[in-house]
Design an enzyme around this catalytic site. Structure first.
Site, short mmCIF file in Angstrom:
data_model
loop_
_atom_site.label_atom_id
_atom_site.label_comp_id
_atom_site.label_asym_id
_atom_site.label_seq_id
_atom_site.Cartn_x
_atom_site.Cartn_y
_atom_site.Cartn_z
N GLU A 66 -13.58 -3.89 -0.88
CA GLU A 66 -13.29 -3.69 0.54
C GLU A 66 -14.54 -4.07 1.32
OE1 GLU A 66 -12.14 0.39 0.83
OE2 GLU A 66 -10.29 0.11 -0.33
N ASP A 72 0.86 -1.18 0.00
CA ASP A 72 0.00 0.00 0.00
C ASP A 72 0.90 1.23 0.00
OD1 ASP A 72 -2.35 -1.47 0.08
OD2 ASP A 72 -2.38 -1.55 2.25
#
Length: 255
Positions: free
Chosen positions: A130, A11
């Site tokens: 998500e 990330d």
């Protein structure tokens, strides 16, 4: 079950590799290119870059990171975050990406999935989901913006819709488990993987090789994305691969 892929997830809040818990409380870890090269040398099957800011400037910086990575890393690279159009995807491919992952843009305009699939092939189109478990009901809701924005979409139904529209793979991140080192949400992974015919990448919660083994054997994951366990040196890919193979799971043999 096909060969299980071990994916290193990075990330990025350009220019830094970051890590958080539940996709929040982000901490700087270091240079993403150095980590990507390390994981490649350890035998990662793929590298997954996610731009967690996804603004125009960070997205451009992420593509610069990908271009540098491809000089030393020779495994498939997936890029996600800020991919809002086929033009954005094309820029990612020019930078060296093999696949792109979309979340927010697909939620806002689902037909983008089909446009991507027609332009680049379903194998290059990853639907990123998500997921958060409902607090007072069964099932999970799909979120955007690092698990902060509700979409009102049921995760399993959204995954099925994404496949109908042309996505070739699903990146399934459990926001509840992400960064906790407590293991994957096996029920979530199993619910999605048994509902769709495309590979499902389990992401969020890996704290040990046993967690990977559990989500593959019980949750039917086709691939596992890992971050914290690698970034903080709690284990390495060679050890994880050996433990996975010893558990009878088919993984690539790295000499």
């Amino acid at each position: 079950m096909s060969r299980v892929r071990l994916i290193a997830r990075l990330d990025v809040k350009a220019p830094n590799l970051i890590k958080g818990i539940h996709l929040e409380g982000l901490r700087k870890i270091g240079d993403p290119n150095e980590f990507a090269r390390r994981y490649y040398e350890q035998g990662a099957d793929e590298i997954l870059y996610m731009d967690i800011v996804a603004s125009l400037y960070q997205r451009n910086s992420l593509l610069d990171i990908v271009e540098r990575t491809t000089r030393d890393v020779f495994v498939p690279i997936t890029v996600g975050g800020g991919i809002r159009s086929t033009e954005d995807a094309r820029a990612a491919f020019r930078a060296g990406a093999d696949k792109v992952a979309i979340n927010t843009a697909a939620i806002h305009r689902p037909e983008l999935i089909s446009e991507m699939a027609r332009s680049f092939g379903s194998q290059a189109m990853v639907l990123s989901i998500e997921a958060k478990r409902h607090a007072h009901a069964a099932g999970w809701e799909a979120f955007t913006d690092n698990g902060r924005e509700h979409t009102g979409r049921d995760v399993v139904e959204w995954a099925k819709r994404g496949v109908e529209l042309g996505c070739g793979e699903i990146l399934l991140t459990s926001v509840d488990q992400e960064g906790t080192r407590a293991g994957f949400d096996i029920d979530l992974v199993k619910a999605v993987s048994t509902a769709v015919p495309v590979p499902v990448i389990a992401s969020g919660g890996m704290g040990s090789a046993e967690h990977l083994i559990d989500v593959v054997k019980s949750g039917c994951a086709d691939a596992v994305a890992m971050a914290d366990i690698l970034h903080y040196g709690r284990s390495d890919l060679a050890s994880i691969r050996k433990a996975t193979a010893n558990a009878g799971i088919d993984v690539r043999i790295v000499e």
